[in-house]
Design a protein around this motif. Structure first.
Motif, mmCIF file in Angstrom:
data_model
loop_
_atom_site.group_PDB
_atom_site.id
_atom_site.type_symbol
_atom_site.label_atom_id
_atom_site.label_comp_id
_atom_site.label_asym_id
_atom_site.label_seq_id
_atom_site.Cartn_x
_atom_site.Cartn_y
_atom_site.Cartn_z
ATOM 1 N N HIS A 20 -35.584 -105.920 104.630
ATOM 2 C CA HIS A 20 -36.093 -105.218 105.813
ATOM 3 C C HIS A 20 -36.706 -103.880 105.420
ATOM 4 O O HIS A 20 -37.794 -103.512 105.906
ATOM 5 C CB HIS A 20 -34.957 -105.005 106.817
ATOM 6 C CG HIS A 20 -35.350 -104.130 107.983
ATOM 7 N ND1 HIS A 20 -36.155 -104.588 109.008
ATOM 8 C CD2 HIS A 20 -35.052 -102.824 108.266
ATOM 9 C CE1 HIS A 20 -36.338 -103.605 109.875
ATOM 10 N NE2 HIS A 20 -35.689 -102.533 109.447
ATOM 11 N N LYS A 21 -36.043 -103.151 104.562
ATOM 12 C CA LYS A 21 -36.561 -101.851 104.137
ATOM 13 C C LYS A 21 -37.878 -102.002 103.381
ATOM 14 O O LYS A 21 -38.815 -101.222 103.565
ATOM 15 C CB LYS A 21 -35.527 -101.133 103.271
ATOM 16 C CG LYS A 21 -34.288 -100.680 104.032
ATOM 17 C CD LYS A 21 -33.282 -100.003 103.104
ATOM 18 C CE LYS A 21 -32.055 -99.539 103.880
ATOM 19 N NZ LYS A 21 -31.039 -98.908 102.985
ATOM 20 N N HIS A 75 -28.220 -106.250 100.977
ATOM 21 C CA HIS A 75 -28.068 -105.942 102.400
ATOM 22 C C HIS A 75 -29.192 -105.031 102.886
ATOM 23 O O HIS A 75 -29.380 -103.932 102.377
ATOM 24 C CB HIS A 75 -26.721 -105.280 102.645
ATOM 25 C CG HIS A 75 -26.486 -104.918 104.092
ATOM 26 N ND1 HIS A 75 -26.434 -105.872 105.086
ATOM 27 C CD2 HIS A 75 -26.321 -103.714 104.695
ATOM 28 C CE1 HIS A 75 -26.224 -105.279 106.246
ATOM 29 N NE2 HIS A 75 -26.159 -103.977 106.042
ATOM 30 N N ARG A 76 -29.983 -105.536 103.816
ATOM 31 C CA ARG A 76 -31.093 -104.818 104.459
ATOM 32 C C ARG A 76 -32.216 -104.420 103.501
ATOM 33 O O ARG A 76 -33.163 -103.729 103.901
ATOM 34 C CB ARG A 76 -30.582 -103.570 105.196
ATOM 35 C CG ARG A 76 -29.728 -103.906 106.428
ATOM 36 C CD ARG A 76 -29.365 -102.642 107.206
ATOM 37 N NE ARG A 76 -30.540 -101.898 107.651
ATOM 38 C CZ ARG A 76 -31.298 -102.218 108.709
ATOM 39 N NH1 ARG A 76 -31.000 -103.293 109.442
ATOM 40 N NH2 ARG A 76 -32.339 -101.474 109.048
#
Length: 292
Positions: free
Chosen positions: A174-175, A170-171
């Motif tokens: 993006h990070k 999760h994410r």
């Protein structure tokens, strides 16, 4: 010295000293003209060893995978070049064979790290990328077994590990894409389903380096028709194809402890169907694992 018999602590000291020396001599060292970028558990080690045996190819020093463009980019280009042979070694090859020597490395995480392709484009302009793909269902199962064996995965049940994947990732992408200093253990080691969505990663790579600089190889075909597939890779890389073939062996294959649950296999097969279809534009035909 037989490096395989050297104790691990001693190896670390030797590697540290070699890298320090390598950094100091970086200006006199070769720069990679091609990379094996992935995918994970798709036969990259076997292709690496075959290409490393080519008479005009010089492999990376100490390690097949430097992992510079994914997890070690902060170390700088001098550190990276320190992993490759000296120019004088390349000159000997040119004198003997009349062609330029090439050097390379193989870091399968390059294909998946959100910043790797842009970094490769910036620091190795003109370098070519070789990508291996494999039946993504088998690849996912193989990766889970591999991560468990290495101690990087505590969930020994493949179905449970797949169920955990969404939460673990999760994410994370993006990070990684927005913070060059961020590292995600889960993204590197627990992306079983995501890693088999080959076409989306290839598209990102093509946006940065250009479609013409990427060559995709099905690992099933490489193991079934090694000489022909090897020659195709050599032609793509501009390597002579008239200097014989190396011994072709399968490396890092782990014996299976059990077959995959049929329901889970069907679920994964359906999940990967559109991703496999997207590979047709890269291969020019339906992937081998979809032809049965």
């Amino acid at each position: 010295m037989d490096v395989s018999k050297v104790p691990t602590p001693v190896k670390r000291v030797v590697h540290l000293g070699s890298r320090s020396y390598g950094r100091l001599t970086a200006p006199a060292r070769m720069t990679p003209s091609f990379l094996i970028c992935g995918g994970q558990r798709c036969g990259t080690t076997s292709l690496y060893r075959a290409l490393a045996a080519h008479p005009v190819v010089l492999k990376a020093v100490l390690h097949k995978g430097v992992h510079y463009f994914d997890v070690s980019y902060d170390r700088g280009m001098g550190w990276y070049k320190g992993h490759f042979p000296m120019q004088r070694s390349a000159e000997k090859i040119r004198t003997r064979y009349g062609v330029d020597a090439q050097t390379f490395e193989s870091s399968p995480y390059y294909m998946y790290h959100p910043q790797a392709a842009a970094r490769i484009a910036a620091d190795l302009p003109g370098a070519k990328l070789v990508v291996l793909v494999r039946d993504p269902v088998e690849r996912a199962y193989s990766q889970h077994h591999h991560e468990v064996a290495r101690g990087f995965e505590q969930e020994r049940d493949f179905g449970n590990a797949l169920a955990l994947e969404a939460a673990r990732l999760h994410r994370q992408e993006h990070k990684l894409a927005t913070d060059p200093t961020y590292y995600s253990f889960g993204h590197q080691h627990h992306a079983y389903r995501a890693r088999g969505e080959y076409a989306r990663y290839l598209s990102v790579m093509a946006q940065h380096v250009g479609r013409e600089r990427i060559h995709v190889v099905e690992s099933e075909r490489f193991f079934a028709e090694p000489e022909q597939t090897y020659d195709e890779v050599c032609r793509f890389l501009g390597l002579p194809t008239d200097l014989g073939h190396p011994p072709f062996e399968q490396h890092n294959a782990r014996p299976r402890q059990s077959d995959m649950d049929p329901v889970l296999r069907q679920d994964l097969t359906e999940h990967f169907a559109p991703h496999d279809d997207a590979l047709i534009t890269w291969l020019g035909r339906v992937p081998i694992w979809r032809q049965a």
